[in-house]
Design an enzyme around this catalytic site. Structure first.
Site, PDB file in Angstrom:
ATOM      1  N   GLY A  11       0.840  -1.205   0.000  1.00 47.67           N
ATOM      2  CA  GLY A  11       0.000   0.000   0.000  1.00 47.67           C
ATOM      3  C   GLY A  11       0.870   1.247   0.000  1.00 47.67           C
ATOM      4  N   VAL A  24      17.921   8.324  -3.767  1.00 49.45           N
ATOM      5  CA  VAL A  24      18.590   8.673  -5.032  1.00 49.45           C
ATOM      6  C   VAL A  24      19.657   9.751  -4.801  1.00 49.45           C
ATOM      7  CG1 VAL A  24      18.217   9.706  -7.323  1.00 49.45           C
ATOM      8  CG2 VAL A  24      16.607   7.983  -6.435  1.00 49.45           C
ATOM      9  N   ARG A  72       0.948  -5.199  -5.052  1.00 54.68           N
ATOM     10  CA  ARG A  72       1.048  -6.347  -4.141  1.00 54.68           C
ATOM     11  C   ARG A  72       1.294  -7.543  -5.056  1.00 54.68           C
ATOM     12  NH1 ARG A  72      -0.515  -4.241   0.737  1.00 54.68           N
ATOM     13  NH2 ARG A  72      -2.222  -2.727   0.724  1.00 54.68           N
ATOM     14  N   ASP A 103       4.664  -4.323   5.948  1.00 56.40           N
ATOM     15  CA  ASP A 103       4.862  -5.711   6.354  1.00 56.40           C
ATOM     16  C   ASP A 103       5.194  -6.666   5.188  1.00 56.40           C
ATOM     17  OD1 ASP A 103       4.078  -7.680   8.725  1.00 56.40           O
ATOM     18  OD2 ASP A 103       3.164  -8.433   6.885  1.00 56.40           O
ATOM     19  N   THR A 125       4.393   2.892   5.494  1.00 55.56           N
ATOM     20  CA  THR A 125       2.998   2.442   5.546  1.00 55.56           C
ATOM     21  C   THR A 125       2.231   3.380   6.470  1.00 55.56           C
ATOM     22  OG1 THR A 125       1.495   0.755   6.442  1.00 55.56           O
ATOM     23  CG2 THR A 125       3.725   0.717   7.301  1.00 55.56           C
ATOM     24  N   ASP A 127      -0.006   2.436   8.369  1.00 58.43           N
ATOM     25  CA  ASP A 127      -0.519   1.652   9.504  1.00 58.43           C
ATOM     26  C   ASP A 127       0.308   1.785  10.788  1.00 58.43           C
ATOM     27  OD1 ASP A 127      -2.420   0.742   7.710  1.00 58.43           O
ATOM     28  OD2 ASP A 127      -1.316  -1.085   7.238  1.00 58.43           O
ATOM     29  N   ASP A 129       2.657  -0.098  11.766  1.00 54.79           N
ATOM     30  CA  ASP A 129       2.655  -1.429  12.385  1.00 54.79           C
ATOM     31  C   ASP A 129       3.968  -2.189  12.200  1.00 54.79           C
ATOM     32  OD1 ASP A 129       2.415  -1.784   9.672  1.00 54.79           O
ATOM     33  OD2 ASP A 129       0.850  -3.304   9.783  1.00 54.79           O
ATOM     34  N   ARG A 154     -17.781  15.957  13.172  1.00 57.34           N
ATOM     35  CA  ARG A 154     -18.244  16.480  14.457  1.00 57.34           C
ATOM     36  C   ARG A 154     -19.243  17.639  14.247  1.00 57.34           C
ATOM     37  NH1 ARG A 154     -16.311  16.656  19.682  1.00 57.34           N
ATOM     38  NH2 ARG A 154     -14.464  15.452  19.220  1.00 57.34           N
ATOM     39  N   ARG A 171      -5.065  -1.936   8.990  1.00 55.01           N
ATOM     40  CA  ARG A 171      -4.907  -3.389   8.863  1.00 55.01           C
ATOM     41  C   ARG A 171      -5.147  -4.023  10.240  1.00 55.01           C
ATOM     42  NH1 ARG A 171      -0.638  -7.107   7.469  1.00 55.01           N
ATOM     43  NH2 ARG A 171       0.717  -5.731   8.651  1.00 55.01           N
ATOM     44  N   GLU A 187     -15.293   9.816  21.900  1.00 60.68           N
ATOM     45  CA  GLU A 187     -15.833   9.268  23.156  1.00 60.68           C
ATOM     46  C   GLU A 187     -15.350   7.846  23.385  1.00 60.68           C
ATOM     47  OE1 GLU A 187     -17.658  11.370  21.338  1.00 60.68           O
ATOM     48  OE2 GLU A 187     -17.704  12.819  22.959  1.00 60.68           O
TER      49      GLU A 187
HETATM   50  O1  F6P Z   1      -1.402  -1.154   4.619  1.00 60.34           O
HETATM   51  C1  F6P Z   1      -2.056  -0.012   4.192  1.00 60.34           C
HETATM   52  C2  F6P Z   1      -3.521  -0.284   4.000  1.00 60.34           C
HETATM   53  O2  F6P Z   1      -4.139   0.904   3.552  1.00 60.34           O
HETATM   54  C3  F6P Z   1      -4.244  -0.836   5.217  1.00 60.34           C
HETATM   55  O3  F6P Z   1      -4.552   0.163   6.154  1.00 60.34           O
HETATM   56  C4  F6P Z   1      -5.445  -1.490   4.570  1.00 60.34           C
HETATM   57  O4  F6P Z   1      -5.953  -2.514   5.401  1.00 60.34           O
HETATM   58  C5  F6P Z   1      -4.857  -2.049   3.308  1.00 60.34           C
HETATM   59  O5  F6P Z   1      -3.706  -1.275   3.020  1.00 60.34           O
HETATM   60  C6  F6P Z   1      -5.767  -2.006   2.107  1.00 60.34           C
HETATM   61  O6  F6P Z   1      -5.121  -2.669   1.075  1.00 60.34           O
HETATM   62  P1  F6P Z   1      -5.504  -2.594  -0.462  1.00 60.34           P
HETATM   63  O7  F6P Z   1      -4.903  -1.348  -1.034  1.00 60.34           O
HETATM   64  O8  F6P Z   1      -4.869  -3.804  -1.043  1.00 60.34           O
HETATM   65  O9  F6P Z   1      -6.993  -2.589  -0.541  1.00 60.34           O
END
Ligand code: F6P
Length: 319
Positions: A11, A24, A72, A103, A125, A127, A129, A154, A171, A187
């Site tokens: 992503g 570069v 991917r 990842d 990323t 995320d 993560d 809001r 993710r 909240e």
């Molecule tokens: O890893 C980045 C992300 O945007 C995640 O937050 C999400 O779950 C996933 O990629 C979505 O993937 P795709 O672009 O393959 O739909």
């Protein structure tokens, strides 16, 4: 080392361009040639590889997305795909590779390292993560996009006196939800890293309503399930008018924040330094504002965690 390659994979995230630029320019500064590999590992397998010059990365530092495109790639998960990739790298005389991604991209870089090819991973990323770094490139920009959306929602939530469930990306990780929920004054925040009790969520909403609160915002990380389904449950359990907003891919786009541009520049340049020092098989990161690097073969074995004190704080501040 005289020639290195760079690719972005998985992503996209805002700041990837700034990282490519840093790779570069830092390499050329040290008289190293750089080849861009287009469309991630799938372009590596098919040989979509071109030399990059100083000017190739001009005017991109402020742009979201990735000038190298991304993908991917299922084939790269196979041994045959990895070998094809290495053949292409050798064909182009590339001696080291910088992989910018999350990842899945790190898993690819790990495989190349296991095959003996020097790779350095740069965490890109939204995320946040990737273990071994406090922040990943793109997280801060995504966070600001989410906060902007929360602020706007809001306004309408107050006007209509409604409850809003906002589903955010991440993710399996709850970082975007936790940070945006805290910054946006939500909240309730639901993340995969913390148990939640539906009865407690409902009781909090009812308490707020009885106290005269005009609206409620609930942030749901996609890792815990569908915001739409959660919204339906909330509406049924509270009888409060509830709407759902799934923020989706807007979180991946936009001009990177200053934080992400600086982070990307520092990490991209550090990746090149490591290759020049003969240190392949590393994953760069930032911890306590210092650049660090870890063994890419081990980094993904570490569990990703969120700061539980932040989660507790979010609850305390939204009583
Ligand atoms: O890893 C980045 C992300 O945007 C995640 O937050 C999400 O779950 C996933 O990629 C979505 O993937 P795709 O672009 O393959 O739909």
């Amino acid at each position: 080392m005289k020639r290195i390659g760079v690719l972005t994979s998985g992503g996209d995230s805002p700041g990837m361009n700034a990282a490519v630029r840093a790779v570069v320019r830092k390499a050329i500064y040290h008289n190293i040639e750089v080849y861009g590999i287009y469309q991630g590992y799938s372009g590596l397998i098919s040989g979509q590889i071109k030399k990059l010059e100083l000017g190739s990365v001009g005017d991109i530092i402020h742009r979201g997305g990735t000038m190298l495109y991304t993908a991917r790639c299922e084939e790269f998960k196979t041994e045959a795909g990895q070998k094809k990739g290495i053949e292409q790298l050798r064909k182009f005389g590339i001696e080291g590779l910088v992989v910018i991604g999350g990842d899945g991209s790190y898993r690819g870089a790990k495989k190349l390292t296991e095959h003996g090819f020097p790779c350095v991973g740069v965490p890109g990323t939204i995320d946040n993560d990737i273990p071994g770094t406090d922040f990943t490139i793109g997280f801060d920009t995504a966070l600001n996009t989410v906060i902007d959306a929360i602020d706007k929602i809001r306004d309408t939530a107050t006007s209509h006196e409604r409850t809003y469930v906002i589903e955010v990306m991440g993710r399996h990780a709850g970082d975007i939800a936790l940070w945006s929920g805290l910054a946006g004054g939500a909240e309730t925040i639901l993340i995969p890293e913390a148990e939640h009790d539906m009865e407690d969520v409902v009781a909090r909403l009812k308490r707020g309503h009885e106290r005269g609160k005009k609206h409620s915002i609930i942030i749901v990380a996609e890792g815990i399930g569908s915001g739409v389904e959660f919204g339906q449950k909330i509406q049924e359990a509270t009888n409060l008018e509830t709407r759902v907003s799934v923020l989706g891919y807007i979180q991946r786009g936009g001009s990177p924040t200053a934080f992400d541009r600086v982070l990307a520049s520092r990490l991209g340049a550090r990746a090149v330094e490591l290759l020049l020092e003969g240190k392949g098989g590393r994953a760069v990161g930032i911890q306590n504002n210092a650049l660090v690097d870890h063994d890419i073969l081990e980094i993904l074995d570490q569990a990703h965690t969120v700061d539980q004190t932040m989660y507790t704080l979010s609850k305390e501040l939204s009583i």
